[in-house]
Motif scaffolding. Structure first.
Motif, mmCIF file in Angstrom:
data_model
loop_
_atom_site.group_PDB
_atom_site.id
_atom_site.type_symbol
_atom_site.label_atom_id
_atom_site.label_comp_id
_atom_site.label_asym_id
_atom_site.label_seq_id
_atom_site.Cartn_x
_atom_site.Cartn_y
_atom_site.Cartn_z
ATOM 1 N N ARG A 96 55.466 79.326 27.217
ATOM 2 C CA ARG A 96 56.511 79.991 28.010
ATOM 3 C C ARG A 96 55.975 81.248 28.671
ATOM 4 N N PHE A 97 55.124 81.977 27.972
ATOM 5 C CA PHE A 97 54.503 83.180 28.517
ATOM 6 C C PHE A 97 53.688 82.845 29.766
ATOM 7 N N ARG A 98 52.872 81.806 29.665
ATOM 8 C CA ARG A 98 52.037 81.423 30.813
ATOM 9 C C ARG A 98 52.887 81.003 32.016
ATOM 10 N N VAL A 99 53.968 80.290 31.780
ATOM 11 C CA VAL A 99 54.874 79.897 32.868
ATOM 12 C C VAL A 99 55.509 81.139 33.487
ATOM 13 N N ALA A 100 55.969 82.066 32.649
ATOM 14 C CA ALA A 100 56.571 83.307 33.154
ATOM 15 C C ALA A 100 55.546 84.120 33.944
ATOM 16 N N CYS A 101 54.312 84.122 33.502
ATOM 17 C CA CYS A 101 53.266 84.853 34.227
ATOM 18 C C CYS A 101 53.020 84.240 35.600
ATOM 19 N N GLU A 102 52.956 82.923 35.661
ATOM 20 C CA GLU A 102 52.745 82.259 36.949
ATOM 21 C C GLU A 102 53.869 82.588 37.931
ATOM 22 N N GLU A 107 59.978 88.839 32.345
ATOM 23 C CA GLU A 107 60.119 88.384 30.953
ATOM 24 C C GLU A 107 58.744 88.217 30.286
ATOM 25 N N ALA A 108 57.729 87.961 31.085
ATOM 26 C CA ALA A 108 56.376 87.791 30.549
ATOM 27 C C ALA A 108 55.879 89.053 29.855
ATOM 28 N N LEU A 109 56.407 90.191 30.227
ATOM 29 C CA LEU A 109 55.945 91.452 29.655
ATOM 30 C C LEU A 109 56.501 91.695 28.257
ATOM 31 N N LEU A 141 46.105 88.691 31.120
ATOM 32 C CA LEU A 141 47.105 88.058 31.974
ATOM 33 C C LEU A 141 48.367 88.926 32.055
ATOM 34 N N ARG A 142 48.801 89.476 30.925
ATOM 35 C CA ARG A 142 49.987 90.341 30.940
ATOM 36 C C ARG A 142 49.737 91.598 31.767
ATOM 37 N N ARG A 143 48.545 92.187 31.657
ATOM 38 C CA ARG A 143 48.227 93.378 32.470
ATOM 39 C C ARG A 143 48.266 93.047 33.957
ATOM 40 N N VAL A 145 50.015 90.676 35.451
ATOM 41 C CA VAL A 145 51.414 90.495 35.855
ATOM 42 C C VAL A 145 52.087 91.854 35.992
ATOM 43 N N ALA A 146 51.836 92.767 35.069
ATOM 44 C CA ALA A 146 52.433 94.110 35.150
ATOM 45 C C ALA A 146 51.993 94.807 36.435
ATOM 46 N N ARG A 147 50.700 94.699 36.782
ATOM 47 C CA ARG A 147 50.212 95.303 38.030
ATOM 48 C C ARG A 147 50.881 94.676 39.239
ATOM 49 N N ASP A 148 50.989 93.352 39.245
ATOM 50 C CA ASP A 148 51.610 92.656 40.376
ATOM 51 C C ASP A 148 53.086 93.027 40.518
ATOM 52 N N LEU A 149 53.789 93.102 39.407
ATOM 53 C CA LEU A 149 55.209 93.477 39.460
ATOM 54 C C LEU A 149 55.382 94.914 39.941
ATOM 55 N N ARG A 150 54.519 95.802 39.479
ATOM 56 C CA ARG A 150 54.570 97.201 39.928
ATOM 57 C C ARG A 150 54.293 97.287 41.430
ATOM 58 N N ALA A 151 53.301 96.570 41.900
ATOM 59 C CA ALA A 151 52.964 96.578 43.329
ATOM 60 C C ALA A 151 54.132 96.014 44.147
ATOM 61 N N ALA A 152 54.781 94.972 43.661
ATOM 62 C CA ALA A 152 55.909 94.395 44.382
ATOM 63 C C ALA A 152 57.079 95.382 44.440
ATOM 64 N N ARG A 153 57.326 96.087 43.356
ATOM 65 C CA ARG A 153 58.398 97.096 43.363
ATOM 66 C C ARG A 153 58.072 98.225 44.327
ATOM 67 N N GLU A 154 56.834 98.672 44.299
ATOM 68 C CA GLU A 154 56.428 99.760 45.205
ATOM 69 C C GLU A 154 56.536 99.333 46.660
ATOM 70 N N ALA A 155 56.148 98.095 46.944
ATOM 71 C CA ALA A 155 56.241 97.579 48.309
ATOM 72 C C ALA A 155 57.688 97.479 48.765
#
Length: 160
Positions: A96-102, A107-109, A141-143, A145-155
């Motif tokens: 489930r973690f890997r699916v959430a990361c993709e 929730e992956a965090l 992988l979690r790191r 995803v966290a970076r990608d989510l942060r970048a998306a929020r900032e954008a």
């Protein structure tokens, strides 16, 4: 009899609404490897973790015995062998973690990946090394995803 594995945190198997500890054993080490692969695994790839230094004939005999022992467990009803490959179709927190990361789902965090197989006694140094690599891969992988989510929020202009 569908089972579900929790491998992050105290390892447990959930079956028919009940939770039981997923205690370390050689057959469960095999099942854990297969659950983390979430697909077909070759015998050679499994033996590289379970019996890396054994002569081939001995290692294959060992794997056949493990498969036989694992199949006796009720949670392993979906264990499949096809020629020189194996697979166990089981739900798990890691899958489930890997699916959430993709999906870059926040929730992956939430999954405590640093607790992967916490307290489990590895059945040998090669398995322990595999578990550490798997834990590191999950953390990495979690790191990401966290970076990608942060970048998306900032954008999107969300500075929080």
């Amino acid at each position: 009899m569908a089972a579900e594995l929790r491998l992050c945190g105290p390892p447990a198997v959930l079956r028919e609404g009940r939770e039981a500890p997923w205690t370390a054993s050689a057959p469960r080490a095999l099942l854990t490897l297969l659950a983390c692969r979430a697909g077909w695994a070759t015998r050679d790839s499994l033996l590289a973790v379970l019996r890396p230094d054994a002569p081939e004939a001995e290692a294959l005999r060992y794997l056949r015995q493990l498969v036989h022992r694992a199949r006796r467990a009720p949670e392993a009803a979906d264990l499949e062998v096809d020629g020189d490959r194996l697979r166990w179709r089981v739900a798990s927190d890691v899958a489930r973690f890997r699916v959430a990361c993709e999906a870059r789902d926040p929730e992956a965090l939430r999954l405590p990946v640093e607790e992967f197989l916490a307290g489990w006694r590895a059945p040998g140094p090669a398995f322990a090394a595999w578990a550490e690599r798997e834990r590191d891969d999950l953390r990495r992988l979690r790191r990401q995803v966290a970076r990608d989510l942060r970048a998306a929020r900032e954008a999107a202009g969300d500075a929080a």
